[in-house]
Write an enzyme that holds these catalytic residues in place. Structure first.
Site, PDB file in Angstrom:
ATOM      1  N   HIS A   1      58.067 -78.697 -15.173  1.00  0.00           N
ATOM      2  CA  HIS A   1      57.216 -79.901 -15.163  1.00  0.00           C
ATOM      3  C   HIS A   1      57.040 -80.423 -13.745  1.00  0.00           C
ATOM      4  CE1 HIS A   1      57.636 -79.835 -19.549  1.00  0.00           C
ATOM      5  NE2 HIS A   1      58.860 -79.411 -19.273  1.00  0.00           N
TER       6      HIS A   1
ATOM      7  N   LYS B   1      73.660 -76.775  16.856  1.00  0.00           N
ATOM      8  CA  LYS B   1      75.020 -77.334  16.939  1.00  0.00           C
ATOM      9  C   LYS B   1      75.312 -77.766  18.374  1.00  0.00           C
ATOM     10  CE  LYS B   1      76.972 -74.599  13.123  1.00  0.00           C
ATOM     11  NZ  LYS B   1      78.028 -73.630  12.717  1.00  0.00           N
TER      12      LYS B   1
ATOM     13  N   GLU C   1      70.756 -67.403   4.839  1.00  0.00           N
ATOM     14  CA  GLU C   1      71.574 -67.196   6.031  1.00  0.00           C
ATOM     15  C   GLU C   1      71.880 -65.713   6.253  1.00  0.00           C
ATOM     16  OE1 GLU C   1      74.348 -70.814   7.350  1.00  0.00           O
ATOM     17  OE2 GLU C   1      75.507 -69.148   6.510  1.00  0.00           O
TER      18      GLU C   1
HETATM   19  O1  LIG Z   1      83.340 -73.088   7.387  1.00  0.00           O
HETATM   20  P1  LIG Z   1      82.764 -73.595   8.644  1.00  0.00           P
HETATM   21  O2  LIG Z   1      83.154 -72.798   9.839  1.00  0.00           O
HETATM   22  O3  LIG Z   1      83.045 -75.068   8.827  1.00  0.00           O
HETATM   23  O4  LIG Z   1      81.156 -73.410   8.565  1.00  0.00           O
HETATM   24  C1  LIG Z   1      80.425 -74.050   7.567  1.00  0.00           C
HETATM   25  C2  LIG Z   1      79.083 -73.422   7.428  1.00  0.00           C
HETATM   26  O5  LIG Z   1      78.360 -73.552   8.644  1.00  0.00           O
HETATM   27  C3  LIG Z   1      77.720 -72.305   8.976  1.00  0.00           C
HETATM   28  O6  LIG Z   1      78.458 -71.696   9.968  1.00  0.00           O
HETATM   29  C4  LIG Z   1      76.304 -72.557   9.431  1.00  0.00           C
HETATM   30  O7  LIG Z   1      76.269 -73.516  10.407  1.00  0.00           O
HETATM   31  C5  LIG Z   1      77.752 -71.514   7.694  1.00  0.00           C
HETATM   32  O8  LIG Z   1      77.637 -70.144   7.897  1.00  0.00           O
HETATM   33  C6  LIG Z   1      79.089 -71.929   7.127  1.00  0.00           C
HETATM   34  O9  LIG Z   1      79.182 -71.641   5.769  1.00  0.00           O
END
Ligand SMILES: O=P(O)(O)OC[C@H]1O[C@](O)(CO)[C@@H](O)[C@@H]1O
Length: 431
Positions: free
Chosen positions: A293, A404, A272
């Site tokens: 393995h 998202k 990331e």
């Molecule tokens: O802590 P949050 O805002 O729920 O995000 C959870 C995770 O999702 C992300 O934003 C990636 O979608 C990560 O960077 C982060 O660690």
């Protein structure tokens, strides 16, 4: 933590870096260190993560959870809001009478099974979301809350929230009068293990938080303007240099079960942070000796596109192998499992070198709080350094937002063009 980069210096075969390559790169490491030190001094977003061990108050976190006496802790969070906590408790709380579970996915079968198995009346729920809006985390918490209600358990007495921004989770905590801790400002999720985000379950499981932070401070104090003086930068610089020469995969292979989740935590950190602008090194999670393995054939004889990072503690508990007179097994009798695992570790390293495949060795003193705290901060600093060398924005993750929005749109959570694109999928189904 000490880092041995000797086996990364392959002279003939690709990807190979020479000592003079590292000498040249070290000038850039010096500049990058200046940038990082400035960012830490100014508490800049992202760089501030490396100040956490200095800033986080272990007693404050222990105080915040002192009222809880659980049999189980359930972390409801995803990505950086779960991986740090799991890494720390897996590495350091194996002997705790309290169990730690993480709900970091929304698989109905798994969630139903976990809620059936959990002693809900003796479970403390830690809901963690920096943004306070992550669908998986909020949905899981609503499900957990409902299950506790159905079991006649007052979840509001057994829930603690950690969040950052104002948002649904903060509103929910305030509306329900739940204890709410803050995600430290300027710290992206994947860099927040040594904060409220990663330390709350550990505190309830009796982990030495002060030891973890002391180890982290030692890591931050060890940052210096040369890769030859700073293990963290040595790792970051060598990984970067090898990627520049074709090692586009970094197989993180701890030789201790207690660091299996560490490899997962590292995978998020590396992917990331560095996966940007068409570049970055792909982390692969492995476990030694198990994956000798399953994966080693590929690492030794597959494409020359990998760095293999092997990690081990210098100290291991005893587990003697009984004497045996079974033919061809005598050599194992009287040995110790730890000695066997270390032989496998050294043999794998040597086998990669014999195939002219680069590897880096990371050793920590022991599976104790200081060493694990140091390891986490050193890998974070290695990542920040690599980000400077790649010239990317290390601390954001814009590419995750498209999916998202699409998922939210598909569920009627708003009008997102990304959701429309889902319907335009090209299909060629073979069944
Ligand atoms: O802590 P949050 O805002 O729920 O995000 C959870 C995770 O999702 C992300 O934003 C990636 O979608 C990560 O960077 C982060 O660690």
């Amino acid at each position: 933590m000490n880092v041995d980069i000797g086996n990364a210096l392959a002279s003939e075969a690709d990807p190979g870096i020479s000592r003079s390559d590292l000498d040249d790169l070290d000038e850039r490491v010096a500049d990058a260190h200046d940038r990082i030190a400035r960012g830490m001094a100014d508490d800049e977003f992202g760089y501030a993560s490396l100040n956490l061990p200095e800033r986080v108050d272990a007693a404050e976190i222990e105080e915040a959870v002192a009222g809880f006496d659980p049999e189980a802790v359930l972390t409801v969070g995803i990505g950086g809001s779960a991986l740090g906590a799991v890494t720390i408790t897996e590495a350091l709380a194996g002997d705790s009478p309290v169990d730690h579970y993480a709900l970091d996915n929304v698989d109905p079968a798994h969630v139903n099974r976990l809620l059936d198995d959990l002693p809900l009346a003796e479970t403390v729920v830690h809901v963690v979301s920096r943004s306070g809006t992550t669908a998986e985390t909020l949905a899981n918490f609503l499900v957990v809350r409902e299950a506790m209600d159905a079991a006649g358990v007052d979840w509001s007495e057994q829930t603690v929230v950690t969040t950052g921004e104002p948002g649904p989770l903060r509103d929910l905590a305030e509306a329900e009068g739940l204890p709410a801790l803050d995600v430290p400002k300027g710290v992206p999720g994947r860099f927040s293990a040594l904060s409220t985000v990663g330390l709350v379950p550990a505190a309830m499981m009796g982990v030495d938080l002060e030891g973890l932070l002391a180890g982290g401070r030692a890591g931050a104090d060890a940052l210096a303007g040369s890769l030859f003086e700073c293990p963290a930068y040595a790792y970051g610089a060598v990984a970067y240099a090898l990627d520049e020469r074709g090692a586009s995969v970094d197989a993180m292979m701890p030789y201790v079960e207690g660091l299996e989740s560490f490899a997962e935590w590292f995978a998020q950190l590396w992917a990331e942070s560095l996966g940007k602008d068409g570049g970055g090194q792909t982390p692969a999670r492995a476990l030694g000796a198990t994956d000798q393995h399953s994966q080693l054939q590929l690492y030794r004889a597959g494409p020359r596109d990998k760095l293999v990072t092997v990690v081990r503690p210098a100290e291991r508990p005893d587990c003697p192998i009984p004497e045996t007179d079974v033919a061809d097994l005598e050599y194992l009798g009287g040995q110790d499992l730890g000695a066997l695992l270390d032989a496998e570790f050294e043999a794998t390293e040597a086998s990669l070198a014999a195939a002219e495949r680069p590897s880096v060795r990371i050793e920590i003193d022991a599976m104790d709080a200081e060493s694990v705290g140091r390891l986490l901060v050193d890998m974070e600093a290695a990542c920040v350094l690599a980000g400077e060398l790649y010239g990317v924005e290390t601390f954001d993750q814009p590419a995750v937002e498209w999916g998202k929005k699409a998922a939210r749109g598909l569920l009627g959570g708003g009008d997102f063009e990304e959701a429309d694109a889902v319907a335009e999928k090209t299909e060629l189904i073979v069944d």
